[in-house]
Design a protein around this motif. Structure first.
Motif, PDB file in Angstrom:
ATOM      1  N   MET A 198       0.831  -1.203   0.000  1.00  0.00           N
ATOM      2  CA  MET A 198       0.000   0.000   0.000  1.00  0.00           C
ATOM      3  C   MET A 198       0.864   1.252   0.000  1.00  0.00           C
ATOM      4  N   MET A 199       1.937   1.245   0.786  1.00  0.00           N
ATOM      5  CA  MET A 199       2.829   2.406   0.794  1.00  0.00           C
ATOM      6  C   MET A 199       3.492   2.596  -0.563  1.00  0.00           C
ATOM      7  N   LEU A 200       3.859   1.491  -1.208  1.00  0.00           N
ATOM      8  CA  LEU A 200       4.454   1.583  -2.535  1.00  0.00           C
ATOM      9  C   LEU A 200       3.471   2.172  -3.536  1.00  0.00           C
ATOM     10  N   MET A 201       2.231   1.684  -3.532  1.00  0.00           N
ATOM     11  CA  MET A 201       1.242   2.163  -4.489  1.00  0.00           C
ATOM     12  C   MET A 201       0.803   3.589  -4.183  1.00  0.00           C
TER      13      MET A 201
ATOM     14  N   VAL B 215       3.938  10.053  -8.645  1.00  0.00           N
ATOM     15  CA  VAL B 215       4.614   9.510  -9.829  1.00  0.00           C
ATOM     16  C   VAL B 215       3.614   8.693 -10.645  1.00  0.00           C
ATOM     17  N   ILE B 216       2.592   9.340 -11.127  1.00  0.00           N
ATOM     18  CA  ILE B 216       1.498   8.644 -11.804  1.00  0.00           C
ATOM     19  C   ILE B 216       1.905   8.083 -13.170  1.00  0.00           C
ATOM     20  N   ARG B 217       3.086   8.421 -13.677  1.00  0.00           N
ATOM     21  CA  ARG B 217       3.521   7.883 -14.962  1.00  0.00           C
ATOM     22  C   ARG B 217       4.150   6.504 -14.830  1.00  0.00           C
ATOM     23  N   ILE B 218       4.339   6.038 -13.601  1.00  0.00           N
ATOM     24  CA  ILE B 218       4.839   4.682 -13.405  1.00  0.00           C
ATOM     25  C   ILE B 218       3.675   3.721 -13.611  1.00  0.00           C
ATOM     26  N   ASP B 219       3.711   2.949 -14.692  1.00  0.00           N
ATOM     27  CA  ASP B 219       2.560   2.137 -15.075  1.00  0.00           C
ATOM     28  C   ASP B 219       2.400   0.864 -14.256  1.00  0.00           C
ATOM     29  N   ASP B 220       3.475   0.326 -13.719  1.00  0.00           N
ATOM     30  CA  ASP B 220       3.335  -0.943 -13.024  1.00  0.00           C
ATOM     31  C   ASP B 220       4.203  -0.991 -11.769  1.00  0.00           C
ATOM     32  N   LEU B 221       3.761  -0.267 -10.746  1.00  0.00           N
ATOM     33  CA  LEU B 221       4.434  -0.335  -9.461  1.00  0.00           C
ATOM     34  C   LEU B 221       4.320  -1.734  -8.879  1.00  0.00           C
ATOM     35  N   SER B 222       3.290  -2.483  -9.300  1.00  0.00           N
ATOM     36  CA  SER B 222       3.099  -3.833  -8.788  1.00  0.00           C
ATOM     37  C   SER B 222       4.263  -4.744  -9.158  1.00  0.00           C
ATOM     38  N   PHE B 223       4.932  -4.463 -10.283  1.00  0.00           N
ATOM     39  CA  PHE B 223       6.088  -5.262 -10.688  1.00  0.00           C
ATOM     40  C   PHE B 223       7.195  -5.178  -9.640  1.00  0.00           C
ATOM     41  N   ILE B 224       7.370  -3.987  -9.065  1.00  0.00           N
ATOM     42  CA  ILE B 224       8.373  -3.804  -8.017  1.00  0.00           C
ATOM     43  C   ILE B 224       8.016  -4.656  -6.814  1.00  0.00           C
TER      44      ILE B 224
ATOM     45  N   PHE C   6      10.003  -7.954  -5.090  1.00  0.00           N
ATOM     46  CA  PHE C   6      10.293  -7.982  -3.661  1.00  0.00           C
ATOM     47  C   PHE C   6       9.729  -9.245  -3.008  1.00  0.00           C
ATOM     48  N   PHE C   7       8.496  -9.590  -3.341  1.00  0.00           N
ATOM     49  CA  PHE C   7       7.838 -10.721  -2.698  1.00  0.00           C
ATOM     50  C   PHE C   7       8.446 -12.054  -3.118  1.00  0.00           C
ATOM     51  N   GLU C   8       8.950 -12.142  -4.342  1.00  0.00           N
ATOM     52  CA  GLU C   8       9.539 -13.394  -4.814  1.00  0.00           C
ATOM     53  C   GLU C   8      10.733 -13.830  -3.963  1.00  0.00           C
ATOM     54  N   THR C   9      11.406 -12.883  -3.332  1.00  0.00           N
ATOM     55  CA  THR C   9      12.543 -13.240  -2.469  1.00  0.00           C
ATOM     56  C   THR C   9      12.094 -14.019  -1.249  1.00  0.00           C
TER      57      THR C   9
END
Length: 262
Positions: A165-168, A174-183, A187-190
């Motif tokens: 939630m903090m990331l999103m 920075v509304i031009r970042i189309d996929d913050l979810s990728f970040i 992170f979660f894959e680790t």
């Protein structure tokens, strides 16, 4: 709290009715989930062809960890993933105005309005892998172990939610970042692997700065009898702190929101 539980039940009911309109997709999604967990188990098996331990964890231990990871991923995909990317669209299009006018906390609304029920399959498969890992380990968790597991996995889910939630929320600037979810996904894959396999500065970051490594390790260690009540209580406190912090950050970000009507 009761009011928000009733609202969530309404979200649940509305989304469930909506998904019933696409029942033909259920079977394909079910097969996809089985295929995914099968590949994950095969990958772990390949690792252990070359070694007896992975970061100090045995094959059975890693199976339990994999089950915890899959369970959390199922919960994330059920409740969080359908909603987080929509926040960016609400800000871009100005439709966040409609949410802000509703008599409910806006952060709660944008976080849980949409639910994806078929992803609960992954939760069940994850619990099945946990059970399989415990059988391989020849270990029967005590009631205290199970209680700490439930609390720990709940804390992990809250912590994941708060961090994502903090990331999103940064999309207010920075509304031009189309996929913050990728970040977030990176992170979660680790968290798929034992924290002991990471070394040096990476282990410090994933343990103390961005606690990805402990998100799945905590519940797994609880079921394996290697956790205790004090550390479980600490995990609850950490999750509660980050949840509070994410809400404060959300309230701060709303001050920067330019609505469609302004």
């Amino acid at each position: 709290m009761g009011r928000y539980w009733r609202i969530f039940r309404e979200f649940f009911r509305a989304c469930f009715v909506e998904e019933l309109e696409y029942r033909s997709e259920f079977l394909s999604n079910l097969l996809s989930s089985f295929f995914g967990i099968g590949i994950a188990i095969l990958t772990v098996k390949i690792f252990f062809y070359q070694t007896d331990q992975l970061g100090g964890w045995t094959y059975a231990d890693v199976l339990v960890l994999l089950g915890v990871f899959n369970t959390l991923r199922g919960l994330i995909d059920f409740a969080l993933r359908p909603n987080m990317p929509r926040l960016l669209e609400h800000i871009r299009k100005g439709t966040l105005d409609y949410i802000l006018t509703k008599p409910v906390d806006s952060m709660f609304y944008v976080s849980f309005r949409h639910l994806m029920f078929w992803r609960l399959i992954d939760v069940l498969l994850g619990l099945g892998v946990i059970g399989y890992g415990l059988v391989q380990q020849h270990y029967m968790p005590s009631l205290l172990d199970v209680a700490m597991f439930v609390i720990s996995i709940g804390s992990s889910f809250v912590l994941i939610y708060a961090l994502w939630m903090m990331l999103m929320t940064t999309s207010f600037w920075v509304i031009r970042i189309d996929d913050l979810s990728f970040i977030f996904d990176s992170f979660f894959e680790t968290a798929r692997f034992p924290s002991g396999m990471y070394r040096g500065w990476l282990r410090i970051i994933l343990t103390y700065v961005l606690p990805a490594a402990v998100i799945t390790n905590m519940p797994a260690l609880s079921l394996l009898g290697r956790w205790n009540v004090v550390t479980t209580a600490v995990s609850v406190g950490i999750a509660g702190f980050f949840l509070w912090l994410s809400h404060r950050f959300w309230r701060f970000a709303l001050r920067s929101y330019t609505s469609a009507s302004s």
